[in-house]
Design a protein around this motif. Structure first.
Motif, mmCIF file in Angstrom:
data_model
loop_
_atom_site.group_PDB
_atom_site.id
_atom_site.type_symbol
_atom_site.label_atom_id
_atom_site.label_comp_id
_atom_site.label_asym_id
_atom_site.label_seq_id
_atom_site.Cartn_x
_atom_site.Cartn_y
_atom_site.Cartn_z
ATOM 1 N N ALA A 1 0.634 -1.266 0.100
ATOM 2 C CA ALA A 1 0.111 0.133 -0.017
ATOM 3 C C ALA A 1 0.829 1.124 0.069
ATOM 4 O O ALA A 1 0.433 2.281 -0.309
ATOM 5 N N TRP A 2 2.179 1.018 0.335
ATOM 6 C CA TRP A 2 3.100 2.469 0.500
ATOM 7 C C TRP A 2 4.102 2.417 -0.701
ATOM 8 O O TRP A 2 4.467 3.410 -0.960
ATOM 9 N N TRP B 1 -0.204 2.902 -7.270
ATOM 10 C CA TRP B 1 -1.512 2.468 -7.412
ATOM 11 C C TRP B 1 -2.064 3.287 -8.521
ATOM 12 O O TRP B 1 -1.745 4.641 -8.495
ATOM 13 N N VAL C 1 -8.424 1.709 -3.316
ATOM 14 C CA VAL C 1 -8.491 1.433 -1.761
ATOM 15 C C VAL C 1 -7.921 0.200 -1.385
ATOM 16 O O VAL C 1 -8.140 -0.911 -2.037
ATOM 17 N N VAL C 2 -7.294 0.031 -0.385
ATOM 18 C CA VAL C 2 -6.590 -1.042 -0.079
ATOM 19 C C VAL C 2 -6.993 -1.360 1.400
ATOM 20 O O VAL C 2 -6.271 -0.711 2.230
ATOM 21 N N TYR C 3 -7.532 -2.482 1.652
ATOM 22 C CA TYR C 3 -7.927 -3.162 2.855
ATOM 23 C C TYR C 3 -6.750 -4.031 3.392
ATOM 24 O O TYR C 3 -6.508 -4.975 2.546
ATOM 25 N N GLU C 4 -6.409 -4.107 4.385
ATOM 26 C CA GLU C 4 -5.466 -5.045 5.035
ATOM 27 C C GLU C 4 -6.074 -5.683 6.286
ATOM 28 O O GLU C 4 -6.394 -5.195 7.122
ATOM 29 N N PRO D 1 0.773 6.275 2.922
ATOM 30 C CA PRO D 1 0.347 5.190 1.859
ATOM 31 C C PRO D 1 0.433 6.007 0.531
ATOM 32 O O PRO D 1 -0.171 7.087 0.441
ATOM 33 N N ARG E 1 -5.428 4.813 -0.882
ATOM 34 C CA ARG E 1 -6.223 5.231 0.196
ATOM 35 C C ARG E 1 -6.345 3.663 1.193
ATOM 36 O O ARG E 1 -6.468 2.532 0.394
ATOM 37 N N TYR E 2 -5.864 3.607 2.237
ATOM 38 C CA TYR E 2 -5.513 2.559 3.107
ATOM 39 C C TYR E 2 -6.427 2.387 4.320
ATOM 40 O O TYR E 2 -6.766 3.296 4.865
ATOM 41 N N GLN F 1 -7.038 -0.309 7.699
ATOM 42 C CA GLN F 1 -6.800 -1.617 8.229
ATOM 43 C C GLN F 1 -8.250 -1.950 8.630
ATOM 44 O O GLN F 1 -9.154 -1.479 9.378
#
Ligand code: SAM
Length: 301
Positions: free
Chosen positions: A105-106, A110, A115-118, A139, A142-143, A145
């Protein structure tokens, strides 16, 4: 060390520490002469863990990790390419399952609006966020957690965090499946399938037929014992092996399951993948190429 149904961990203990092992390996690759990828964040995680009192694994374990560095680097590169290709194909929603200290994500370029969901255990993600904040790293997407155990109701947690199951998603499952029981793996894929709109994609490191074979696991243990002996480690010292954290159970074939549920699947063996990136040689002669497969699938209906 024994696993239980509801065990949890910080990043320096039990299954959490495997994320540090992967980060250590990525830091070695990043610092090498011709890295397959760049990941300056990996060393940040190692430094932060050491500052907390974590100690690097014993020399023979580092040697084991080093012996699979070409594998780990090829794996990282392949998952990088997967998410980049998904973005190029218009997918703007990414879910990284068991993200650990994955810094995609960093560090990846992208597509705008991605949007990156972890998802990972709360203490692992807290350590990660704290470390990146302390290093003032932002990031590149858009990150979000989602701090929850994958054996719990993570689909609800993901939706509550903003995930939209009407949009196609790119999923990744890297370095995850052996830490789930076989039944937990089945449930994981059922849930992914339910949350995947048509056009979704998934990349999986699969530990399929033969991986949990007794002879194969015994040969891996023997390799570790030899490394330990060569390193002159204290005989009394417990031999720790990541296998102790695995559920060594035969599993549903991921390719068959996905194909049967309307996904178009391609798969590559670890040996072929490493060959593709010019990293097959050393592992081939040492006999350390893992019996894994890399599965790339797209939901067509
Ligand atoms: N995917 C990351 C990578 O390749 O860098 C991390 C891989 S690491 C070997 C395994 C990760 O799986 C750890 O971060 C661990 O916390 C996570 N994990 C394993 N079982 C889990 C579970 N039941 N729920 C949430 N996370 C889990």
């Amino acid at each position: 060390m024994a696993r239980t149904e509801d065990d949890n961990w910080d990043v320096t203990e039990s299954v959490g520490a495997t994320a540090l092992g992967v980060a250590w390996s990525r830091a070695q690759e990043n610092a090498s002469e011709c890295p397959l990828f760049t990941d300056p964040h990996a060393q940040m995680f190692i430094d932060a863990a050491l500052a907390r009192g974590w100690q690097l694994p014993p020399a023979y374990m580092l040697e084991r990790i080093r012996s699979i560095t070409d594998y780990a680097a090829s794996r990282t590169k392949w998952f990088d390419e997967f998410v980049i290709a998904a973005g190029a194909n218009g997918i703007e929603q990414v879910v990284i399952l068991a993200a650990g200290l994955d810094a995609r994500a960093w560090r990846l370029p992208w597509v705008d609006e991605t949007v990156v969901y972890e998802i990972d255990q709360p203490k692992v993600l807290a350590f990660k966020a704290e470390t990146l904040r302390a290093n003032d790293v932002q990031p590149a997407a858009r990150y979000v957690q989602v701090a929850i155990d994958l054996r719990q109701d993570w689909p609800k947690a993901l939706r509550d965090a903003g995930f939209d199951d009407t949009e196609p998603t790119a999923w990744t499952a890297e370095g995850l499946l052996p830490y789930l029981p076989a039944a937990g793996q089945d449930l994981l894929f059922e849930r992914i399938h339910e949350l995947s709109a048509a056009g979704s994609r998934i990349a999986v490191e699969s530990f399929g037929a033969g991986f949990f074979d007794g002879d194969y696991l015994a040969s891996r243990r023997e390799q570790l014992r030899q490394l330990r002996e060569e390193s002159g480690a204290d005989e009394e010292e417990n031999v720790f092996d990541v296998e102790d954290l695995w559920y060594a159970e035969e599993r549903t074939d991921v390719t068959e399951w996905l194909t049967g549920h309307g996904w178009e699947v391609t798969s590559t063996t670890a040996a072929d993948l490493m060959d593709r990136y010019g990293r097959a040689g050393a592992a081939e002669s040492a006999g350390t190429t893992p019996r894994t497969e890399f599965i790339d699938a797209r939901r067509v209906c």
